[in-house]
Design an enzyme around this catalytic site. Structure first.
Site, PDB file in Angstrom:
ATOM      1  N   LYS A  44     -10.413  -7.296  29.415  1.00 48.14           N
ATOM      2  CA  LYS A  44     -10.612  -6.550  28.170  1.00 48.14           C
ATOM      3  C   LYS A  44      -9.576  -7.030  27.159  1.00 48.14           C
ATOM      4  O   LYS A  44      -8.379  -6.877  27.369  1.00 48.14           O
ATOM      5  CB  LYS A  44     -10.456  -5.053  28.428  1.00 48.14           C
ATOM      6  N   LYS A 100     -15.112  -7.795  28.093  1.00 49.59           N
ATOM      7  CA  LYS A 100     -15.277  -7.031  26.857  1.00 49.59           C
ATOM      8  C   LYS A 100     -14.302  -7.561  25.808  1.00 49.59           C
ATOM      9  O   LYS A 100     -13.130  -7.719  26.132  1.00 49.59           O
ATOM     10  CB  LYS A 100     -14.994  -5.556  27.152  1.00 49.59           C
TER      11      LYS A 100
HETATM   12 ZN    ZN Z   1      -8.463   3.824  26.385  1.00 46.18          ZN
END
Ligand code: ZN
Length: 271
Positions: free
Chosen positions: A150, A203
């Site tokens: 992420k 992501k």
């Molecule tokens: Zn968070």
């Protein structure tokens, strides 16, 4: 975000039913609590908003797969994903105490009936802690979908407005990844798999297709791509101006995520 709204539990059932009828078989829940505080109490409250939502979804739509986002930022008054310590030299995020609360949150989601828990915080060691607590509390069959790679990204902007989770100070760069670093993504994914993740996620999706491709080809693991709020909002805005063909762009973007290796697509366009 155009066409994206916060839902009350009854509205959730209505929208989830429509989605299910349209062929969407799974949902990912994020909660907005009434009150935020410094220890994210709403995240692991027995009657928290996500716990209520999971219970009513499993009751009304038992065949719908319910995945819950496990994080603290929406429940923290400061909007960070972990516990914040204020010191003389500024503020910092305390990793280990945050991990304890995350594990507690995951267990409370499983108790409410969540089919999969999805930690999105990016604290170190949280997948192992969540796995241990789930196993200990009798949820050894509950899988973990880890937000493994992420990135700290400007593409999250519209979501933070929608989820009211913009940090009041600082940013998330001490726990999310640097956009220029691909090798770290491989290490993060390897660590999450080693700690017991069942699905790994990349992501954002569209600007990180190279990472998605590498994760799928290096690990061969069930891999999810999270197409984030700005990916959605930019296409919406372009379509509203009449500059692009919305449906064609959406299909091509999602096809690209599949091509790059995504087994699972998390997208605002599912319905
Ligand atoms: Zn968070």
């Amino acid at each position: 975000m155009p066409g994206v709204f916060q839902l009350s539990p009854d509205e959730l059932i209505r929208d989830a039913t429509d989605a299910f009828k349209a062929g969407v078989r799974s949902v990912l829940l994020f909660g907005i609590p009434d009150k935020k505080d410094a220890k994210a109490s709403g995240a692991y409250a027995k009657n928290g908003i996500v716990q209520q939502a999971v219970r009513s979804l499993k009751r009304e739509l038992p065949e719908l797969l319910v995945v819950t986002d496990v994080c603290l930022c929406e429940y923290m008054e400061h909007g960070h994903c972990g516990i914040v310590q204020q010191g003389k030299s500024g503020t910092r995020i305390l990793n280990d105490p945050s991990v304890k609360l995350l594990a507690q949150t995951a267990v409370s989601h499983a108790e409410a009936g969540a089919d999969i828990v999805a930690p999105s915080d990016m604290m170190d060691g949280r997948v192992r802690a969540i796995r241990e607590q789930l196993d200990k509390q009798g949820f050894s069959d509950t899988p973990i979908m880890a937000y493994a790679a992420k990135y700290a990204s400007a593409y999250y902007g519209p979501f933070r407005d929608a989820a009211e989770s913009t940090p009041r100070f600082g940013d998330r760069r001490s726990y999310q990844m640097d956009a220029g670093n691909a090798e770290e993504a491989m290490r993060e994914v390897a660590a999450d798999i080693q700690e017991g993740a069942d699905i790994v996620m990349v992501k954002p999706a569209l600007a990180y297709l190279d990472i998605l491709y590498r994760v799928k080809s290096e690990f061969g693991y069930p891999t999810a791509a999270y197409s984030v709020s700005a990916e959605y909002s930019m296409i919406k805005a372009g379509a509203e101006k009449g500059w692009i063909d919305e449906k064609a762009i959406v299909m091509e973007s999602h096809l690209a995520m599949r091509r790059a290796g995504a087994d699972i697509l998390i997208t605002y366009w599912a319905r």
